[in-house]
Motif scaffolding. Sequence first.
Motif, short mmCIF file in Angstrom:
data_model
loop_
_atom_site.label_atom_id
_atom_site.label_comp_id
_atom_site.label_asym_id
_atom_site.label_seq_id
_atom_site.Cartn_x
_atom_site.Cartn_y
_atom_site.Cartn_z
N TYR A 244 0.80 -1.14 -0.01
CA TYR A 244 0.02 -0.15 -0.04
C TYR A 244 0.72 1.21 -0.03
O TYR A 244 1.93 1.25 0.61
CB TYR A 244 -0.93 -0.12 1.07
N TYR A 245 0.39 2.12 -0.87
CA TYR A 245 1.45 3.58 -0.90
C TYR A 245 0.56 4.79 -0.33
O TYR A 245 -0.59 4.55 -0.81
CB TYR A 245 1.75 3.55 -2.33
N THR A 246 1.39 5.53 0.24
CA THR A 246 0.83 6.88 0.67
C THR A 246 1.60 7.71 -0.11
O THR A 246 2.91 7.75 0.19
CB THR A 246 0.70 7.18 1.87
N VAL A 247 1.07 8.75 -1.00
CA VAL A 247 1.89 9.67 -1.71
C VAL A 247 1.75 10.82 -1.17
O VAL A 247 0.41 11.51 -0.98
CB VAL A 247 1.48 9.64 -3.29
N TYR A 248 2.36 11.79 -0.72
CA TYR A 248 2.55 13.18 -0.08
C TYR A 248 3.16 14.23 -0.88
O TYR A 248 4.06 13.82 -1.74
CB TYR A 248 3.43 13.21 1.40
N ALA B 191 -2.54 10.63 -2.60
CA ALA B 191 -3.00 9.44 -2.99
C ALA B 191 -2.71 8.28 -2.07
O ALA B 191 -1.70 8.58 -1.39
CB ALA B 191 -2.54 9.15 -4.39
N PHE B 192 -3.49 7.46 -1.97
CA PHE B 192 -3.46 6.39 -1.03
C PHE B 192 -4.03 5.20 -1.53
O PHE B 192 -5.28 5.09 -2.16
CB PHE B 192 -3.90 6.50 0.55
N GLY B 193 -3.52 3.77 -1.49
CA GLY B 193 -3.99 2.74 -1.85
C GLY B 193 -2.88 1.73 -2.47
O GLY B 193 -1.71 1.91 -2.35
N ASN B 194 -3.32 0.74 -3.17
CA ASN B 194 -2.54 -0.08 -3.92
C ASN B 194 -2.18 0.48 -5.14
O ASN B 194 -2.27 1.85 -5.48
CB ASN B 194 -3.23 -1.35 -4.31
N ALA B 195 -1.10 0.27 -5.91
CA ALA B 195 -0.57 0.70 -7.08
C ALA B 195 -1.58 1.09 -8.08
O ALA B 195 -1.40 2.06 -8.75
CB ALA B 195 0.61 -0.17 -7.76
N VAL B 196 -2.41 0.08 -8.31
CA VAL B 196 -3.67 0.49 -9.28
C VAL B 196 -4.45 1.86 -9.10
O VAL B 196 -4.61 2.84 -9.75
CB VAL B 196 -4.36 -0.70 -9.62
N THR C 213 10.82 8.98 -7.58
CA THR C 213 10.60 9.88 -6.20
C THR C 213 11.41 9.40 -5.34
O THR C 213 12.17 10.13 -4.47
CB THR C 213 9.20 9.74 -5.67
N ARG C 214 11.67 8.13 -5.01
CA ARG C 214 12.47 7.59 -3.81
C ARG C 214 14.00 7.89 -4.19
O ARG C 214 14.81 7.97 -3.22
CB ARG C 214 12.33 6.21 -3.57
N SER C 215 14.39 7.79 -5.52
CA SER C 215 15.68 7.99 -5.75
C SER C 215 16.11 9.56 -6.00
O SER C 215 17.04 9.95 -6.21
CB SER C 215 16.09 7.24 -7.13
N GLY C 216 15.24 10.28 -5.86
CA GLY C 216 15.52 11.75 -5.89
C GLY C 216 15.20 12.36 -7.05
O GLY C 216 15.47 13.65 -7.37
N LEU C 217 15.07 11.87 -8.16
CA LEU C 217 14.75 12.22 -9.56
C LEU C 217 13.60 13.08 -9.64
O LEU C 217 13.39 13.81 -10.57
CB LEU C 217 14.97 11.01 -10.72
N ARG C 218 12.64 12.53 -8.87
CA ARG C 218 11.03 13.37 -9.13
C ARG C 218 11.09 14.15 -7.60
O ARG C 218 10.97 13.52 -6.54
CB ARG C 218 10.19 12.35 -9.31
N VAL D 184 5.71 6.52 0.61
CA VAL D 184 5.67 5.71 1.78
C VAL D 184 5.14 4.36 1.45
O VAL D 184 4.04 4.39 0.91
CB VAL D 184 5.10 6.16 3.03
N VAL D 185 5.65 3.35 1.45
CA VAL D 185 5.33 2.15 1.15
C VAL D 185 5.13 1.20 2.23
O VAL D 185 6.09 1.10 3.10
CB VAL D 185 6.51 1.27 0.06
N GLU D 186 3.92 0.49 2.50
CA GLU D 186 3.61 -0.44 3.60
C GLU D 186 3.53 -1.57 2.95
O GLU D 186 2.79 -1.80 1.94
CB GLU D 186 2.53 0.08 4.35
#
Length: 65
Positions: A8-12, A21-26, A47-52, A58-60
């Motif tokens: 599950y992902y949370t995008v801030y 955004a929150f939920g699965n990848a789809v 995003t996690r590598s700093g390019l975006r 956050v990945v759970e």
Amino acid sequence: MKGLVMKYYTVYREDTEEIIAFGNAVKCAEILGLKDARQFHAFVSKTRSGLRKHYIVVVEEDNEE
């Protein structure tokens, strides 16, 4: 047999820490207006590598047994 691992992902927004955004990848891809889960996974990677910039992801993991 091992249980299925669901992610599950949370995008801030980085500047306001607002959840956009929150939920699965789809579901997150749909919310963010991306084509599919593959595009969302690329978004997460960049995003996690700093390019975006401007986002935090956050990945759970949830182990279902």
